[in-house]
Design an enzyme around this catalytic site. Structure first.
Site, mmCIF file in Angstrom:
data_model
loop_
_atom_site.group_PDB
_atom_site.id
_atom_site.type_symbol
_atom_site.label_atom_id
_atom_site.label_comp_id
_atom_site.label_asym_id
_atom_site.label_seq_id
_atom_site.Cartn_x
_atom_site.Cartn_y
_atom_site.Cartn_z
ATOM 1 C CB CYS A 244 -0.996 -0.048 1.159
ATOM 2 S SG CYS A 244 -2.279 1.200 1.008
ATOM 3 C CD GLU B 273 -1.659 -5.894 5.575
ATOM 4 O OE1 GLU B 273 -1.339 -6.255 4.433
ATOM 5 O OE2 GLU B 273 -1.908 -4.704 5.864
ATOM 6 C CG HIS C 240 -3.887 -3.467 3.037
ATOM 7 N ND1 HIS C 240 -2.952 -2.982 3.909
ATOM 8 C CD2 HIS C 240 -4.389 -2.391 2.403
ATOM 9 C CE1 HIS C 240 -2.892 -1.670 3.814
ATOM 10 N NE2 HIS C 240 -3.768 -1.286 2.905
#
Ligand code: XMP
Length: 506
Positions: free
Chosen positions: A80, A167, A165
């Site tokens: 990001c 994660e 993202h």
């Protein structure tokens, strides 16, 4: 040791990146973005991740990193803001996105080692800016409908970046993505695990302690207990444990915990009755951060007094774990709360700190506890914060409020245990909301307190969902609290996840 450094540009969920890397068996740590090259390189550097951020690369105060990190010869992954920063620093272009994306969207992946075994699938997008021109030498390797440059790579320089993202669990191939980065790209073997580190931790403790004495603050929780078990293994009777009854404990807690430590763990524990001291320090204080600071300082003063009595202990053992450190503002993220054992410590105190669990998450601490053969009841005890009920009472703390809280909490714990839900719920407790309202009991008007019930499921306390306790059980809990606890006429159930809430109410 294989190690991946995450430069923390301040997105609140950067801890999740650290977890995802560790889940692949690679040690990871978050460092402030302007950390020196020596600090970043440290021991065994295998890769660097640039995290997300609320900043914009065009803002003057947007956080930066040293350009040398792109020349260290280890792979770098931007996520990001990390992608936007990499692009900006290497000569590409970043602009405000025409639409602010905050959603799961379908991504198309090109052939890349970063996307091995990842078919086109959903990724989590959350951004205002986006890359509109990749730096020279980079290829575009992913796109979505709204974001034509959703990932880039420069394989010869081993630089990679994604706008989404990976994660966040909403990214469908989240684990595969981190496997690709850590194993295929960084070449890690994935042999790290907290249990394998026990011998090393014990050696480090011996080296730090030398011939000196250590005092340990035990709270009855898993972190301080595992920390004490490790130190006891390392330095034996140089360790004296102190269990402070600060008057903010749950019902019967002091007796139960002391019994446990003496009988099951054979630790040398002194119990200190500091109820009056803590409650007098807290009298009239309503502001939550102030309460935390007072509690943190009072703990240290008690430990200092006790250390003198045992002939001078120079080290204070604390069960600080990684999320405490991050939430207290030691990384790039903003301070959420001052955990009593990190940000709540006074500026001056007479101890050197011993914190063997500082790099670990709670589930990793539990794995260490189990590997040490500690009793399961202790390892799986629901977390109880060091500042105790002090951070579950809104407004000032009084003996009357504490009693109401203890009695209602005891009923909740009793019912959850009877229903066999105590292991599946991460934490469950009651909260003294301080609100009073009108009710009717036995044909008479009441004007009494509302008690909050909080119960959450989680794996690490960083993100949680409120627990879906059956309504029938909630009714039973509510009826019992109102019938058995004087001055309570209403029970409310907190249906807030984290984020946007936190677990505790304070
Ligand atoms: P929050 O409320 O921040 O809590 O979502 C996350 C986890 O941390 C615990 N907690 C603490 N534990 N000292 C501790 O030992 C503290 O100062 C502290 N504050 C919160 C909380 O109970 C939850 O498990």
């Amino acid at each position: 040791m294989e190690r991946i450094v995450i430069l923390d540009f301040g997105a609140q969920y950067n801890q999740l990146i650290a977890r995802r890397v560790r889940e692949q068996g690679v040690f990871s740590e978050l460092l402030p973005p302007m950390s020196s090259i020596d600090r970043i390189r440290g021991e065994g550097l295998s890769g660097i991740i640039l995290s997300g951020s609320p900043d914009s690369v065009y803002a003057e105060d947007g956080r930066r990193c040293l350009p040398e990190i792109f020349e260290l010869g280890v792979p770098v992954l931007g996520i990001c803001y990390g992608m936007q920063l990499m692009t900006h620093m290497l000569g590409g272009k970043v602009e405000q996105a025409p639409v602010r994306e905050y959603a799961g969207v379908k991504a198309h992946f090109e052939q890349s080692p970063l996307f091995s075994d990842m078919p086109d699938s959903t990724v989590w997008m959350s951004h205002n800016d986006m890359v509109t021109k990749a730096p020279d030498g980079f290829h575009v390797i992913a796109s979505t409908d709204e974001c034509p440059i959703a990932a880039i790579e420069n394989t010869s320089k081993r630089l990679f970046a994604v706008q989404f993202h990976p994660e966040v669990a909403h990214t469908e191939y989240c684990a595969q993505f981190f496997k690709n980065f850590t194993r295929n790209i960084c070449g890690c073997t994935g042999s790290w695990s907290p249990e394998n580190l026990i011998d090393g931790i014990i050696n480090d403790i011996r080296a730090q302690v030398g011939g000196r004495k250590v005092v340990a603050g035990l709270s009855g929780g898993v972190d301080s207990s595992v920390a004490a078990a490790l130190v006891s293994k390392a330095v034996g009777d140089k360790l004296t444990c102190i269990f402070v009854d600060h008057g903010l404990l749950r019902k019967n807690e002091a007796e139960e915990v002391m019994h446990f430590y003496r009988e099951n763990m054979r630790l040398n524990v002194i119990e200190v009755d500091a109820r009056e001291y803590f409650l007098s320090q807290l009298a009239g204080v309503t502001e939550p951060e102030k309460k935390r600071k007072i509690i943190g300082e009072s703990f240290v003063r008690v430990f200092e007094r006790e250390a003198k009595k045992i002939g001078g202990a120079e080290l204070l053992l604390q069960g600080t774990i990684y999320p405490d450190v991050i939430e207290s503002g030691s990384g790039g993220a903003s301070v959420i709360k001052s955990h009593h054992n990190v940000g709540g410590l006074p500026e001056k105190f007479g101890f050197e700190l011993l914190e063997p669990l500082r790099p670990f998450f709670k589930d990793e601490v539990r794995a260490i506890g189990e590997a040490l053969g500690m009793p399961k009841e202790l390892v799986w005890r629901q977390p109880f914060p060091g500042p105790g009920l002090g951070i579950r009472i809104l407004g000032d703390i009084t003996e009357e409020k504490l009693n109401i809280l203890r009695d209602s909490d005891w009923i909740l714990r009793d019912e959850i245990k009877k229903a066999g839900m105590d292991r599946e719920i991460w934490q469950y407790f009651t909260v003294f909301t301080g609100m009073r309202s009108v009710g009717v009991m036995g044909d008479s008007r009441t004007y009494d307190y509302a008690i909050g019930v909080r119960a959450v499921v989680s794996t690490d306390a960083m993100t949680v969902e409120f627990a879906e306790i059956p309504h029938k059980l909630l009714r039973k809990i509510s009826n019992r609290i109102i019938a058995e606890v004087p001055h309570v006429n209403r029970v409310v159930y907190d249906i807030t996840d984290k984020p946007p809430g936190t677990i505790e109410w304070e």
